[in-house]
Design an enzyme around this catalytic site. Structure first.
Site, PDB file in Angstrom:
ATOM      1  CG  ASP A  78       7.319  -0.258   2.381  1.00 26.94           C
ATOM      2  OD1 ASP A  78       7.111   0.041   1.407  1.00 26.94           O
ATOM      3  OD2 ASP A  78       7.332   0.454   3.289  1.00 26.94           O
ATOM      4  CG  LEU A  79       7.545  -5.488   5.620  1.00 30.14           C
ATOM      5  CD1 LEU A  79       6.927  -6.078   6.854  1.00 30.14           C
ATOM      6  CD2 LEU A  79       9.108  -5.527   5.678  1.00 30.14           C
TER       7      LEU A  79
END
Length: 398
Positions: A158-159
């Site tokens: 996600d990051l």
């Protein structure tokens, strides 16, 4: 906060981690990021961790420095207002489905310069989360000693996807500046994950070997690196990445004669070869275990620091939050009023620009806090128009 992107405005319609992270990073560098949500908050508005009043600390921190517009996206009038905002602004970040009312082709009708960055799960449009994508690329089967898979709590994909999305938006804007043409960029979580595996040599490794590498627990693959326990019970990670660090570590622990004996017995040299130290870890680890177990952590840390050796004790997140060097005295943190009412250090931009003054972090907005401002400035709606939309439940104000 920095003022590097003062002329950039972005509409964001998103939830969870990856897409909001893209907007957060842009906002921290000075862009105006306008987050559009359902009235009352989207699906991530109450995501844990939450306060006793059920305010999401997760949402509060992923959406700092943004503006908030609240619309009823379940009604045609609300969806049309979001479409108009995207077209009027020209830059759009979202993780909404590629088809439907926020499809790029639909939004770009008559607006060929529109730039859309779309975060996705799988490239075919099917949903995925960080934790399922991580399983799909194999990392839980490399983590821990085995045989069971070991998940981790950091949403790494996600990051990475959020950071890549912010970069992709700026790249597309640069292309538009040169050509006048916009377009859509789709960034599937799954492609970021498997592409990163490839960039780190993982695909080449397993295909060339015809199988997976062994699981190593806390050992670092290809280097001399592992966790050790000191005499006073402190578990600490030590990693050697240069010949000088190796020589200094051996000297600090007075292991020169023991290491030389292993080298002679196995006809190898550990002085400059990372891989050799890893290959012969079965002989090296016991020597270091005994030497480190004879030292208290404070004494060990002092000699490791003197030798420029990379190390860190294991500790909790609570320990890290109370470490002045990491938080209280760290200039990336500052004070900001928070919608939750809690007082705690707020993170700003991770980058440091020595030639520019760092501005204090800004708070997250309340749901609908900027609806009137944005609809007036972007769509030229009158106060009467907005009042009618509010009364009809199509626009929310906070």
């Amino acid at each position: 906060m920095y003022d590097l992107l003062p002329s950039l405005s972005v509409i964001e319609a998103s939830s969870f981690v990856a897409s909001p992270t893209a907007g957060l990073y842009l906002a921290q560098m000075g862009a105006e990021v306008i987050r559009v949500d359902q009235i009352g908050g989207g699906p991530d508005f109450r995501r844990w961790p939450v306060t006793e009043a059920h305010d999401s600390l997760y949402w509060e921190n992923l959406n700092r420095a943004k503006k908030s517009v609240a619309l009823d996206l379940g009604r045609p009038e609300g969806r049309e207002l979001l479409q108009q905002l995207v077209r009027a602004t020209g830059q759009f970040v979202t993780n909404f489905p590629a088809s439907g009312f926020l499809a790029h082709d639909r939004l770009a009708e008559g607006y060929a310069d529109l730039v859309t960055v779309r975060v996705m799960g799988w490239a075919d449009g099917s949903p995925a989360l960080d934790y399922t994508v991580n399983n799909a690329v194999g990392y839980p089967m490399l983590t821990g000693p085995g045989p069971e898979p070991v998940n981790h709590v950091l949403p790494a994909w996600d990051l990475l996807t959020g950071a890549y999305a912010a970069f992709a938006l700026l790249a597309a804007i640069e292309r538009r500046r040169a050509t006048g043409v916009g377009g859509e960029i789709r960034i599937p979580l799954s492609d970021v994950a498997i592409g990163t595996v490839a960039n780190l040599g993982g695909i080449a490794e397993v295909l060339a070997a015809g199988g997976n590498r062994p699981r190593l627990g806390n050992a670092v693959y290809g280097l001399f690196g592992r966790d050790f326990t000191t005499r006073d019970g402190q578990r600490t990670m030590i990693v050697v990445v240069t010949p000088r660090q190796w020589a200094n570590l051996v000297a600090a622990l007075d292991l020169g004669a023991d290491i030389a004996a292993v080298e002679a017995a196995r006809s190898v040299s550990f002085a400059t070869d990372d891989g050799m130290r890893f290959t012969h870890r079965d002989a090296l680890y016991p020597l270091f275990e005994r030497a480190i177990a004879a030292r208290d952590h404070a004494d060990l840390a002092a000699v490791l620091d003197a030798g420029g050796i990379v190390h860190s004790p294991y500790r909790t997140m609570f320990d890290a939050a109370n470490d002045p060097a990491m938080v209280a005295d760290n200039p990336i943190f500052g004070a900001a009023e928070n919608p939750s009412g809690l007082v705690y250090p707020a993170a700003g931009a991770f980058a440091t620009l020595p030639q520019q003054e760092r501005r204090a972090p800004r708070p997250a907005p309340r749901n609908g806090q900027h609806s009137e401002e944005v609809l007036t400035e972007r769509l030229s709606l009158s106060s009467g128009d907005i009042a009618r939309l509010v009364d009809a439940g199509i626009v929310g104000v906070g």
